[in-house]
Design an enzyme around this catalytic site. Structure first.
Site, PDB file in Angstrom:
ATOM      1  N   LYS A 195      74.083  -4.126  26.990  1.00  0.00           N
ATOM      2  CA  LYS A 195      73.537  -3.675  28.273  1.00  0.00           C
ATOM      3  C   LYS A 195      74.558  -2.811  29.034  1.00  0.00           C
ATOM      4  CE  LYS A 195      69.878  -5.605  27.079  1.00  0.00           C
ATOM      5  NZ  LYS A 195      69.303  -6.920  27.217  1.00  0.00           N
TER       6      LYS A 195
HETATM    7  C1  PLP Z   1      68.280  -7.925  26.752  1.00  0.00           C
HETATM    8  C2  PLP Z   1      66.942  -8.157  27.283  1.00  0.00           C
HETATM    9  C3  PLP Z   1      66.511  -9.428  27.710  1.00  0.00           C
HETATM   10  C4  PLP Z   1      67.265 -10.697  27.434  1.00  0.00           C
HETATM   11  O1  PLP Z   1      68.560 -10.737  27.870  1.00  0.00           O
HETATM   12  P1  PLP Z   1      69.617 -11.683  27.104  1.00  0.00           P
HETATM   13  O2  PLP Z   1      70.807 -11.633  28.009  1.00  0.00           O
HETATM   14  O3  PLP Z   1      69.862 -11.087  25.764  1.00  0.00           O
HETATM   15  O4  PLP Z   1      69.034 -13.045  27.026  1.00  0.00           O
HETATM   16  C5  PLP Z   1      65.274  -9.533  28.324  1.00  0.00           C
HETATM   17  N1  PLP Z   1      64.479  -8.466  28.482  1.00  0.00           N
HETATM   18  C6  PLP Z   1      64.830  -7.244  28.055  1.00  0.00           C
HETATM   19  C7  PLP Z   1      63.900  -6.108  28.293  1.00  0.00           C
HETATM   20  C8  PLP Z   1      66.062  -7.054  27.427  1.00  0.00           C
HETATM   21  O5  PLP Z   1      66.398  -5.830  26.986  1.00  0.00           O
END
Ligand code: PLP
Length: 397
Positions: A195
């Protein structure tokens, strides 16, 4: 014409370039070591500092740190009491977590089709899916482009629904000049390493509702209420009351240590992401077999992902082949996402089939994510461009 690596030619680069990766340095490492040497290694002053800084950055009243984006979604669906029989409308073009958080509660996710330009959930499709059982909407700001929040908020108001924004892609994004994280009931962020900023594992929920905030706090730690201390007074200092079946989703000091510095650097990270996007826009717009991302003008894009659309009619190979060919060039392309209703679990459990959501199903075989992350240098960026030109030209009709 240069021979693709998949046909026995030389790859554009020697080492593999991922589609996204973290950028950490000494500041974060020192902070983690400092936490390790202190008395607090989990849920303490640094987690609270991270929450303070985060809510200031967003401009929200409250921010609750948890140990993943998925946990942030789960405490959110819990705080609004999603339960068996409830329906929650979301997009099929997302990571499974956006729908799983409804299923964890025994609720039923209902998929509303996307718009063909932004790839975001279509408010008109949401309207068609509303029933007396509908309890909430989970819009996902795909790739970092905010959904049509005016329309979605209006639908929610008219039908008395909650909104949980999945902003895992949308930290630093804005809608009509307003920062994402400040618009609806609850907004969820993720700090997974791919992210825009990371805590290794981590997530955050922002809200402006005191009532939801109190519930989120409880669901973060076993549904335990601090209020018990007040009720039982001095003699019962040890006492607590478990009010709900909550979880164990609190963030450690080590993860928060990363978060504090990553948040400080976010603007620099975002500046670099936008520079790379400018180069992609300039260099890729002449490839007519590829459609570049469409960006609405009333938003600020946070550019988590750079997703291109292959014009299959102009190519001699399908997306899966182009994907493999680019991987052979050592370019870490990816696909975001396999539509949620294509997964066997969703098909079996909810009786879903291919053929029910025409826009996302048309789009899915055309989607390709090319690398975009702040640590990319110019050579990395041009490697992606050169590899894409090489492969597309070779397999053009
Ligand atoms: C990464 C992501 C999540 C989940 O986040 P995590 O920290 O990996 O649990 C949820 N929704 C979207 C759209 C994502 O890209």
């Amino acid at each position: 014409m240069e021979k693709p690596a998949i046909e026995g030619g030389k790859p554009v680069r020697d080492n593999f370039l991922p589609y996204g990766i973290q950028w950490l340095n000494d500041k974060e490492i020192k902070e983690v070591v400092d936490s390790l040497k202190s008395n607090w290694i989990t849920t303490g002053p640094k987690m609270r500092l991270f929450e303070e800084h985060f809510k200031k950055f967003i401009g929200s009243k409250y921010a609750i740190a948890v140990n993943s984006g998925t946990a942030a979604l789960h405490v959110s669906t819990s705080s609004i009491d999603i339960k068996p029989g409830d329906e929650v409308i979301t997009t099929p073009l997302t990571f499974v977590a956006s729908a799983n958080c409804v299923v964890y509660r025994g609720g039923t996710p209902i998929f509303a089709d996307i718009k063909k330009n932004t790839y975001n959930i279509d408010p008109n499709e949401i309207k068609k899916k509303i029933t007396p059982k509908t309890k909430a909407i989970i819009p996902v700001h795909f790739a970092g482009q905010p959904c049509d929040m005016d329309e979605i908020c209006e639908i929610a108001q008219e039908n008395d629904l909650y909104i949980i924004e999945d902003a895992a892609h949308a930290i630093d994004a804005e809608y009509n000049g307003k920062k994402i994280g400040n618009i609806s009931d609850l907004t969820v962020f993720s700090f997974h390493p791919v992210k825009n900023m990371t805590t290794a594992e981590g997530g955050m929920v922002t809200t402006n509702s005191e009532e939801l905030y109190e519930k989120l706090l409880m669901f973060r730690t076993h549904g335990i209420s601090k209020d018990a201390i007040k009720r039982f007074g001095k003699s019962g200092d040890f006492y607590y009351d478990m009010k709900y079946l909550g979880f164990r989703y609190n963030m450690s000091e080590l993860h928060a240590s990363l978060g504090i510095h990553q948040l400080n650097k976010l603007q620099d990270f975002q500046k670099r992401r936008r520079e790379i996007v400018k180069i992609y826009e300039r260099e890729l717009k002449s490839i007519e077999e590829v459609k570049l991302p469409y960006v609405k003008n009333n938003i600020k894009h946070s550019w988590h992902l750079y997703v291109i659309q292959l014009e299959l009619e102009k190519l001699r190979r399908d997306r899966d082949f182009i994907f493999k060919a680019l991987r052979e060039e050592n370019i870490g392309v990816n696909v975001h996402y396999i539509p949620v209703h294509y997964h066997s679990y969703y098909q079996k459990r909810f009786g879903l089939n291919k053929g029910i959501l025409p826009n996302v199903e048309w789009l899915y075989p055309r989607l390709l994510t090319i690398p975009l992350f702040s640590k990319m240098n110019d050579k990395d960026v041009y490697d992606v461009i050169n590899a894409l030109e090489k492969i597309i030209n070779f397999y053009s009709k």
